[in-house]
Scaffold this motif. Sequence first.
Motif, PDB file in Angstrom:
ATOM      1  N   GLU A 112       0.863  -1.173   0.000  1.00  0.00           N
ATOM      2  CA  GLU A 112       0.000   0.000   0.000  1.00  0.00           C
ATOM      3  C   GLU A 112       0.900   1.224   0.000  1.00  0.00           C
ATOM      4  N   TYR A 113       0.593   2.187  -0.809  1.00  0.00           N
ATOM      5  CA  TYR A 113       1.370   3.414  -0.870  1.00  0.00           C
ATOM      6  C   TYR A 113       0.539   4.553  -0.286  1.00  0.00           C
ATOM      7  N   GLY A 114       1.229   5.508   0.340  1.00  0.00           N
ATOM      8  CA  GLY A 114       0.539   6.655   0.900  1.00  0.00           C
ATOM      9  C   GLY A 114       0.010   7.578  -0.190  1.00  0.00           C
ATOM     10  N   GLY A 115      -1.017   8.297   0.087  1.00  0.00           N
ATOM     11  CA  GLY A 115      -1.547   9.259  -0.856  1.00  0.00           C
ATOM     12  C   GLY A 115      -2.909   8.861  -1.375  1.00  0.00           C
ATOM     13  N   GLU A 116      -3.069   7.677  -1.808  1.00  0.00           N
ATOM     14  CA  GLU A 116      -4.345   7.200  -2.319  1.00  0.00           C
ATOM     15  C   GLU A 116      -4.894   6.175  -1.344  1.00  0.00           C
ATOM     16  N   VAL A 117      -5.940   6.525  -0.654  1.00  0.00           N
ATOM     17  CA  VAL A 117      -6.501   5.627   0.344  1.00  0.00           C
ATOM     18  C   VAL A 117      -7.181   4.454  -0.360  1.00  0.00           C
ATOM     19  N   GLY A 118      -6.852   3.257   0.101  1.00  0.00           N
ATOM     20  CA  GLY A 118      -7.492   2.063  -0.452  1.00  0.00           C
ATOM     21  C   GLY A 118      -6.807   1.482  -1.668  1.00  0.00           C
ATOM     22  N   ASP A 119      -5.782   2.136  -2.240  1.00  0.00           N
ATOM     23  CA  ASP A 119      -5.055   1.573  -3.383  1.00  0.00           C
ATOM     24  C   ASP A 119      -4.065   0.537  -2.867  1.00  0.00           C
ATOM     25  N   ILE A 120      -4.172  -0.656  -3.390  1.00  0.00           N
ATOM     26  CA  ILE A 120      -3.267  -1.744  -3.030  1.00  0.00           C
ATOM     27  C   ILE A 120      -2.639  -2.261  -4.321  1.00  0.00           C
ATOM     28  N   TYR A 121      -1.322  -2.429  -4.296  1.00  0.00           N
ATOM     29  CA  TYR A 121      -0.594  -2.896  -5.472  1.00  0.00           C
ATOM     30  C   TYR A 121      -0.160  -4.341  -5.252  1.00  0.00           C
ATOM     31  N   TYR A 122      -0.544  -5.206  -6.189  1.00  0.00           N
ATOM     32  CA  TYR A 122      -0.244  -6.639  -6.078  1.00  0.00           C
ATOM     33  C   TYR A 122       0.835  -7.044  -7.078  1.00  0.00           C
ATOM     34  N   VAL A 123       1.696  -7.956  -6.657  1.00  0.00           N
ATOM     35  CA  VAL A 123       2.700  -8.534  -7.556  1.00  0.00           C
ATOM     36  C   VAL A 123       2.529 -10.053  -7.498  1.00  0.00           C
ATOM     37  N   LEU A 124       2.245 -10.659  -8.654  1.00  0.00           N
ATOM     38  CA  LEU A 124       2.112 -12.117  -8.763  1.00  0.00           C
ATOM     39  C   LEU A 124       3.234 -12.644  -9.639  1.00  0.00           C
ATOM     40  N   LYS A 125       3.916 -13.660  -9.148  1.00  0.00           N
ATOM     41  CA  LYS A 125       4.929 -14.331  -9.959  1.00  0.00           C
ATOM     42  C   LYS A 125       4.370 -15.725 -10.264  1.00  0.00           C
ATOM     43  N   LEU A 126       4.163 -15.996 -11.553  1.00  0.00           N
ATOM     44  CA  LEU A 126       3.541 -17.250 -11.961  1.00  0.00           C
ATOM     45  C   LEU A 126       4.586 -18.214 -12.513  1.00  0.00           C
ATOM     46  N   ARG A 127       4.323 -19.491 -12.382  1.00  0.00           N
ATOM     47  CA  ARG A 127       5.205 -20.545 -12.915  1.00  0.00           C
ATOM     48  C   ARG A 127       4.351 -21.432 -13.806  1.00  0.00           C
ATOM     49  N   GLU A 128       4.816 -21.636 -15.036  1.00  0.00           N
ATOM     50  CA  GLU A 128       4.105 -22.521 -15.959  1.00  0.00           C
ATOM     51  C   GLU A 128       4.659 -23.929 -15.806  1.00  0.00           C
ATOM     52  N   TRP A 129       3.793 -24.880 -15.651  1.00  0.00           N
ATOM     53  CA  TRP A 129       4.199 -26.279 -15.496  1.00  0.00           C
ATOM     54  C   TRP A 129       3.971 -26.993 -16.809  1.00  0.00           C
ATOM     55  N   LYS A 130       4.982 -27.691 -17.253  1.00  0.00           N
ATOM     56  CA  LYS A 130       4.871 -28.465 -18.487  1.00  0.00           C
ATOM     57  C   LYS A 130       5.149 -29.925 -18.168  1.00  0.00           C
ATOM     58  N   GLU A 131       4.392 -30.776 -18.797  1.00  0.00           N
ATOM     59  CA  GLU A 131       4.616 -32.199 -18.600  1.00  0.00           C
ATOM     60  C   GLU A 131       5.749 -32.632 -19.521  1.00  0.00           C
ATOM     61  N   TYR A 132       6.785 -33.237 -18.951  1.00  0.00           N
ATOM     62  CA  TYR A 132       7.951 -33.632 -19.723  1.00  0.00           C
ATOM     63  C   TYR A 132       8.060 -35.145 -19.888  1.00  0.00           C
ATOM     64  N   SER A 133       6.991 -35.849 -19.644  1.00  0.00           N
ATOM     65  CA  SER A 133       7.055 -37.299 -19.778  1.00  0.00           C
ATOM     66  C   SER A 133       7.064 -37.682 -21.265  1.00  0.00           C
ATOM     67  N   ALA A 134       7.525 -38.871 -21.531  1.00  0.00           N
ATOM     68  CA  ALA A 134       7.585 -39.362 -22.907  1.00  0.00           C
ATOM     69  C   ALA A 134       6.174 -39.551 -23.442  1.00  0.00           C
ATOM     70  N   LYS A 135       5.998 -39.225 -24.696  1.00  0.00           N
ATOM     71  CA  LYS A 135       4.706 -39.400 -25.336  1.00  0.00           C
ATOM     72  C   LYS A 135       4.819 -40.504 -26.371  1.00  0.00           C
ATOM     73  N   ARG A 136       3.808 -41.310 -26.467  1.00  0.00           N
ATOM     74  CA  ARG A 136       3.789 -42.420 -27.421  1.00  0.00           C
ATOM     75  C   ARG A 136       3.091 -41.953 -28.689  1.00  0.00           C
ATOM     76  N   ILE A 137       3.752 -42.186 -29.809  1.00  0.00           N
ATOM     77  CA  ILE A 137       3.157 -41.854 -31.094  1.00  0.00           C
ATOM     78  C   ILE A 137       3.117 -43.114 -31.942  1.00  0.00           C
ATOM     79  N   SER A 138       2.204 -43.141 -32.867  1.00  0.00           N
ATOM     80  CA  SER A 138       2.093 -44.276 -33.778  1.00  0.00           C
ATOM     81  C   SER A 138       2.353 -43.776 -35.187  1.00  0.00           C
TER      82      SER A 138
END
Length: 120
Positions: free
Chosen positions: A10-36
């Motif tokens: 929260e920063y001073g000056g603006e009442v009720g303003d809240i600043y959010y920081v989200l750090k996201l992680r993408e998950w990928k499946e790395y298992s072997a895939k079977r193809i025909s």
Amino acid sequence: MGIEDFTYEEYGGEVGDIYYVLKLREWKEYSAKRISLPAPTVKVAVVAPVARSGSPPKPQTKTHTVVAGDSLWAIAKKYYNDGSQYPKIYEANKDTIDKRNKGTGNPKYTIYPGQVFNIP
């Protein structure tokens, strides 16, 4: 997708303003895939020996026309029931294989559809 880190300020000056920081992680499946893959079409020409008087017949020569998806290992497996015998096929067809690979930077065992190999 998952949240790896979450912070807010929260920063001073603006009442009720809240600043959010989200750090996201993408998950990928790395298992072997079977193809025909579709079964390759193989053309084999067998030359029958011609009997001549006074001379022994020549041994039969097998050939194999390379189709998409073929490899020297797979061809050796087909004809010798042992893929590790591929150097025999390479040595018998070295000129054909090396000529097509010259200047491409591809590995020396690279083969191409349409090439016809002698099978020793």
